[in-house]
Motif scaffolding. Structure first.
Motif, PDB file in Angstrom:
ATOM      1  N   CYS A 166       0.837  -1.202   0.000  1.00 23.01           N
ATOM      2  CA  CYS A 166       0.000   0.000   0.000  1.00 23.01           C
ATOM      3  C   CYS A 166       0.869   1.247   0.000  1.00 23.01           C
ATOM      4  O   CYS A 166       0.605   2.208  -0.736  1.00 23.01           O
ATOM      5  CB  CYS A 166      -0.922  -0.006   1.212  1.00 23.01           C
ATOM      6  SG  CYS A 166      -2.018   1.434   1.298  1.00 23.01           S
ATOM      7  N   THR A 167       1.922   1.234   0.802  1.00 22.10           N
ATOM      8  CA  THR A 167       2.845   2.371   0.833  1.00 22.10           C
ATOM      9  C   THR A 167       3.487   2.583  -0.527  1.00 22.10           C
ATOM     10  O   THR A 167       3.610   3.721  -1.001  1.00 22.10           O
ATOM     11  CB  THR A 167       3.939   2.134   1.881  1.00 22.10           C
ATOM     12  OG1 THR A 167       3.337   1.829   3.143  1.00 22.10           O
ATOM     13  CG2 THR A 167       4.819   3.362   2.045  1.00 22.10           C
ATOM     14  N   LEU A 168       3.896   1.492  -1.172  1.00 22.17           N
ATOM     15  CA  LEU A 168       4.489   1.600  -2.507  1.00 22.17           C
ATOM     16  C   LEU A 168       3.487   2.206  -3.477  1.00 22.17           C
ATOM     17  O   LEU A 168       3.838   3.092  -4.275  1.00 22.17           O
ATOM     18  CB  LEU A 168       4.922   0.215  -2.994  1.00 22.17           C
ATOM     19  CG  LEU A 168       5.435   0.138  -4.433  1.00 22.17           C
ATOM     20  CD1 LEU A 168       6.663   1.018  -4.624  1.00 22.17           C
ATOM     21  CD2 LEU A 168       5.738  -1.308  -4.818  1.00 22.17           C
ATOM     22  N   GLY A 169       2.237   1.763  -3.416  1.00 24.16           N
ATOM     23  CA  GLY A 169       1.214   2.315  -4.293  1.00 24.16           C
ATOM     24  C   GLY A 169       1.013   3.806  -4.074  1.00 24.16           C
ATOM     25  O   GLY A 169       0.833   4.571  -5.028  1.00 24.16           O
ATOM     26  N   ASN A 187      -5.757   0.593  -5.044  1.00 24.75           N
ATOM     27  CA  ASN A 187      -6.414  -0.588  -4.484  1.00 24.75           C
ATOM     28  C   ASN A 187      -5.396  -1.655  -4.109  1.00 24.75           C
ATOM     29  O   ASN A 187      -4.595  -2.070  -4.957  1.00 24.75           O
ATOM     30  CB  ASN A 187      -7.407  -1.180  -5.483  1.00 24.75           C
ATOM     31  CG  ASN A 187      -8.740  -0.463  -5.471  1.00 24.75           C
ATOM     32  OD1 ASN A 187      -9.109   0.147  -4.468  1.00 24.75           O
ATOM     33  ND2 ASN A 187      -9.465  -0.519  -6.573  1.00 24.75           N
ATOM     34  N   VAL A 188      -5.446  -2.091  -2.868  1.00 23.75           N
ATOM     35  CA  VAL A 188      -4.579  -3.165  -2.390  1.00 23.75           C
ATOM     36  C   VAL A 188      -5.449  -4.217  -1.717  1.00 23.75           C
ATOM     37  O   VAL A 188      -6.281  -3.880  -0.873  1.00 23.75           O
ATOM     38  CB  VAL A 188      -3.541  -2.645  -1.366  1.00 23.75           C
ATOM     39  CG1 VAL A 188      -2.696  -3.791  -0.820  1.00 23.75           C
ATOM     40  CG2 VAL A 188      -2.654  -1.580  -1.993  1.00 23.75           C
ATOM     41  N   ASP A 189      -5.296  -5.475  -2.121  1.00 27.66           N
ATOM     42  CA  ASP A 189      -5.903  -6.554  -1.342  1.00 27.66           C
ATOM     43  C   ASP A 189      -4.801  -7.519  -0.944  1.00 27.66           C
ATOM     44  O   ASP A 189      -3.837  -7.729  -1.685  1.00 27.66           O
ATOM     45  CB  ASP A 189      -7.019  -7.259  -2.111  1.00 27.66           C
ATOM     46  CG  ASP A 189      -6.534  -8.203  -3.197  1.00 27.66           C
ATOM     47  OD1 ASP A 189      -6.104  -9.321  -2.871  1.00 27.66           O
ATOM     48  OD2 ASP A 189      -6.587  -7.813  -4.379  1.00 27.66           O
ATOM     49  N   MET A 190      -4.924  -8.080   0.239  1.00 26.67           N
ATOM     50  CA  MET A 190      -3.817  -8.835   0.824  1.00 26.67           C
ATOM     51  C   MET A 190      -3.640 -10.223   0.230  1.00 26.67           C
ATOM     52  O   MET A 190      -2.547 -10.797   0.326  1.00 26.67           O
ATOM     53  CB  MET A 190      -3.977  -8.877   2.341  1.00 26.67           C
ATOM     54  CG  MET A 190      -3.658  -7.534   2.980  1.00 26.67           C
ATOM     55  SD  MET A 190      -3.888  -7.508   4.769  1.00 26.67           S
ATOM     56  CE  MET A 190      -5.551  -6.861   4.868  1.00 26.67           C
ATOM     57  N   VAL A 191      -4.668 -10.774  -0.403  1.00 23.23           N
ATOM     58  CA  VAL A 191      -4.483 -12.033  -1.124  1.00 23.23           C
ATOM     59  C   VAL A 191      -3.555 -11.800  -2.313  1.00 23.23           C
ATOM     60  O   VAL A 191      -2.544 -12.492  -2.486  1.00 23.23           O
ATOM     61  CB  VAL A 191      -5.833 -12.614  -1.595  1.00 23.23           C
ATOM     62  CG1 VAL A 191      -5.597 -13.842  -2.478  1.00 23.23           C
ATOM     63  CG2 VAL A 191      -6.697 -12.993  -0.404  1.00 23.23           C
TER      64      VAL A 191
END
Length: 394
Positions: A166-169, A187-191
């Motif tokens: 998320c930080t990279l995004g 958008n970040v999802d952990m899967v």
């Protein structure tokens, strides 16, 4: 610092959201954590260099203030399930606009972290790191017994695939904003994030011709199958890590290991490995047994001394207390990383390692004053129950 002047609104959450905010704060961003009012404490310990605004967006006056806060910010971190922020009246469209409608802050980077993919069959379900790993495919490959894998705390999905990506995004979106002048949704999802940071093992597994993950779990180089990439218990019950994958490192390891064994050990055991043993899988059970018995002849610190200043790739497994003593700061709190050095003098950035507690609402009055609220507006928030506070003037 690199992010000085960047203002971040982080809605309070667990693990990945706070970690993303922490990384941004450690690199100079001003981070406001949005808490619920009337709470005495928070479970968030990743709050270094953040401030807390405790306000209720479900109350109209509180929602209006939050919109003003976000409208004057660069980044918003949303840690909730899909649809929560929209129902609060704080969704991306409110700030970024849509279909020709002007938003309140079209330069905003709106970062959303969820567990399961936003459009998948699990999107509305509750979950945690272990569940996201389960759907990523990587949990089935992790070391453990032949009967089942084990999980690495909540590191892979929550922090690597969630908070760090998320930080990279956010950084990439800020960089893109420099040329476009516009914000966007991240958008970040952990899967998916766990799969991405696990690209190396997953791609090897899906291409068995490489040989790295061609065998079943527990039978490969990196999952506990190889005796020369494993963990061993020493005489005192402490542990050593061995990771001599390359032949030259294995040769160095086995030479020092055999030399350090008791004089009668080889005779009693009746077999001694050599350089040709490493990649002969038929000898792996014998080699593992030899190493297990051998490591039991000395304490961890004695084995540490045996391999110190060599390329044996064998080092002690430290406890958290021991590892903290190796930090440059001399404190138990991990230092921010990477260290960014000045081109002028090579000096590293200085981080204030403040306590890991941030009481909800500690900075509410201070932040509202910076926002320019009048005393009348502040009193209304208190009276409405949108914030907890005194009736003192701002």
């Amino acid at each position: 610092m690199a992010l000085k002047g960047i203002k971040v609104v982080e809605f309070a959450g667990l693990a990945p959201g706070p970690f993303a905010g922490l990384v941004l704060a450690d690199n100079g961003a001003t981070v406001f954590r949005i808490d619920k009012p009337f709470q005495s404490s928070s479970s968030d310990i990743l709050c270094r260099n953040k401030r807390s605004l405790a306000i209720n967006p479900k109350i109209p006056s509180g929602l209006d203030v939050l919109k003003k806060v976000v409208a004057s910010s660069d980044v918003l971190i949303d840690p909730f399930r899909p649809g929560v922020m929209e129902r609060l009246g704080l969704g991306p469209v409110v700030f970024l606009g849509e279909n020709g409608k002007v938003g309140l802050n079209e330069k905003l980077i709106y970062a959303r972290i969820v567990g399961f993919p936003r459009t998948g069959s699990h999107k509305d379900m509750a979950g945690h790191d272990i569940n996201y790993l389960a759907l990523s495919g990587i949990l089935s490959m992790l070391p453990g017994s032949h009967n089942r894998p084990t999980f690495p705390l909540n590191l892979l999905a929550d922090f690597a695939g969630g908070g760090l990506l998320c930080t990279l995004g956010i950084i990439l979106a800020l960089f893109e904003r420099n040329s476009s002048g516009r914000g966007q949704v991240v958008n970040v999802d952990m899967v998916s994030g766990a799969r991405y940071v696990s690209s190396f093992p997953l791609m090897h597994f899906l291409n068995p011709s490489t040989g790295t993950f061609a065998a079943k779990r527990g039978g490969n180089l990196l999952d506990g199958g190889a005796p020369f990439y494993n963990i061993y218990t020493c005489k005192d019950g402490a542990f050593m890590s061995v990771g001599c994958l390359e032949p030259q490192f294995f040769n160095t390891f086995i030479e020092h290991f055999i030399k350090a064994l008791p004089s009668d050990f080889k005779q009693r055991y009746g077999w001694v490995p050599n350089s040709s043993t490493q990649f002969d899988r038929n000898t792996w059970p014998e080699l593992k047994n030899f190493l297990e018995l051998g490591f039991h002849t000395r304490t961890r610190d004695e084995w540490t001394a045996v391999f110190m200043d060599t390329d044996a790739c064998a080092v002690p497994i430290l406890t958290p207390e021991e590892a903290s003593q190796m930090e440059e700061s001399g404190q138990s709190v991990p230092l921010p990383h990477p260290r960014i050095l000045s081109k002028m003098n090579g000096a590293a950035q200085v981080i204030d390692l403040v306590p890991i507690e941030l009481p909800p609402g500690k900075h509410t009055e201070e932040i509202l004053q910076e926002l320019g609220l009048t005393d009348t507006e502040y009193q209304r928030l208190v009276q409405d129950g949108a914030i907890e506070g005194t009736r003192s003037k701002l």
